[in-house]
Design a protein around this motif. Sequence first.
Motif, PDB file in Angstrom:
ATOM      1  N   SER A 215       0.831  -1.191   0.000  1.00  0.00           N
ATOM      2  CA  SER A 215       0.000   0.000   0.000  1.00  0.00           C
ATOM      3  C   SER A 215       0.871   1.249   0.000  1.00  0.00           C
ATOM      4  CB  SER A 215      -0.898   0.010   1.243  1.00  0.00           C
ATOM      5  OG  SER A 215      -1.560   1.259   1.368  1.00  0.00           O
ATOM      6  N   ASP A 217      -0.838   4.253   0.611  1.00  0.00           N
ATOM      7  CA  ASP A 217      -1.736   5.197   1.264  1.00  0.00           C
ATOM      8  C   ASP A 217      -1.212   5.407   2.678  1.00  0.00           C
ATOM      9  OD1 ASP A 217      -3.865   6.233   2.926  1.00  0.00           O
ATOM     10  OD2 ASP A 217      -5.242   5.791   1.281  1.00  0.00           O
ATOM     11  N   GLU A 220      -3.645   4.879   5.680  1.00  0.00           N
ATOM     12  CA  GLU A 220      -4.046   3.484   5.884  1.00  0.00           C
ATOM     13  C   GLU A 220      -2.905   2.670   6.484  1.00  0.00           C
ATOM     14  OE1 GLU A 220      -6.952   2.093   5.738  1.00  0.00           O
ATOM     15  OE2 GLU A 220      -7.938   3.934   5.076  1.00  0.00           O
ATOM     16  N   SER A 224      -2.945   0.873  10.186  1.00  0.00           N
ATOM     17  CA  SER A 224      -2.647  -0.546  10.429  1.00  0.00           C
ATOM     18  C   SER A 224      -1.627  -0.701  11.548  1.00  0.00           C
ATOM     19  CB  SER A 224      -2.137  -1.216   9.147  1.00  0.00           C
ATOM     20  OG  SER A 224      -0.812  -0.792   8.819  1.00  0.00           O
ATOM     21  N   ALA A 302      -7.494   8.739   8.192  1.00  0.00           N
ATOM     22  CA  ALA A 302      -7.918   7.495   8.838  1.00  0.00           C
ATOM     23  C   ALA A 302      -7.172   7.222  10.133  1.00  0.00           C
ATOM     24  CB  ALA A 302      -7.729   6.320   7.865  1.00  0.00           C
TER      25      ALA A 302
END
Length: 344
Positions: A215, A217, A220, A224, A302
């Motif tokens: 990823s 991003d 994100e 995680s 996020a």
Amino acid sequence: MPPTSRPLRKLGFLTIGLFDEADPRRGHESTLEIIELGERLGFDSAWLRHRHLQYGISSPVAVLAAASQRTSRIELGTAVIPLGWENPLRLAEDLATVDLLSGGRLNPGVSVGPPMHYDRVREALYPDTADAEDFGYERVRRLLDLVRGKPATDFSGVEGFEVFSDRVQPHSPGLGSRMWYGGGSLSSARWAGEHGMNFLTSSVVKAEGPEDAASTDFAEIQLSHIRAFRSHHPDGENARVSQGLVVIPTDSATPGQRARYEEYVAKRTPRTAAPQGPARLLFAPDLVGTSAEIAERLHAHAAFREVDEVAFALPFTFEHEDYAQILTDIATGLGPALGWRPGR
């Protein structure tokens, strides 16, 4: 505020503490004045970066000892001390001493890995043990054990007129629960959680996994890490996480300041487009604009929605007056827009 965002509970800031080689005292004094200003503005914490063989603070623990005597409430942290440069036992003594002097306000943040440019400094740093030094998590575990009061030796008692302890002195109760790990990878997040540390996230993460599948991003990836940390921590969802993005509110900035801030961000933005270098480091964009504009972008982030503590990073190379303006706008505009209320 979107319902998925947590109201901001603790507001902090992070500074590198730059100085002029010809007048290093002035730079250090500026840093202390900024910390004093932060306390007056109601910030919950002030954090210092750590730089070796550069024109930034090389001894944040010593500077925070001075700050502890010029403040009374604000928490004082390091973000972060690279342990490759440190002896864990000696550092544990220094940390406990400053924590006691501050009245229990120290928040030491640490990280692992070989010292930067190790091939060039190894002979000065570890002339006899350069190839034997362990720069992994074991170094952090040693520090944690010593700070938390585990024995450092099997000897204690009286020898002649001297009394010896088998654990680091002074011992500062509670300091062990205020140890932070600064990490940008899943393995670091898991390790910090498993060892009951707090977790510092910053504006840099690793884009891990195969290049074609990893990823890119930033939010994100950071999310995680936060969830992995909490899933491995004894306190679960209550485990402490602090986010450290670069924010530059311009509410009270002069036109000249706004122009310089926007130019600074523009120069740094290209590095955020893709992972950088062999380690595939991914950088978060700096956030510049009014407090309302920055708050809107953070509410859409996020990872920010998962935290209730921040230590916003002040940009490099700005002037003292710029930092005073930015901190004032964070405390009076951005913080309240994120649900924060100043401590007094």
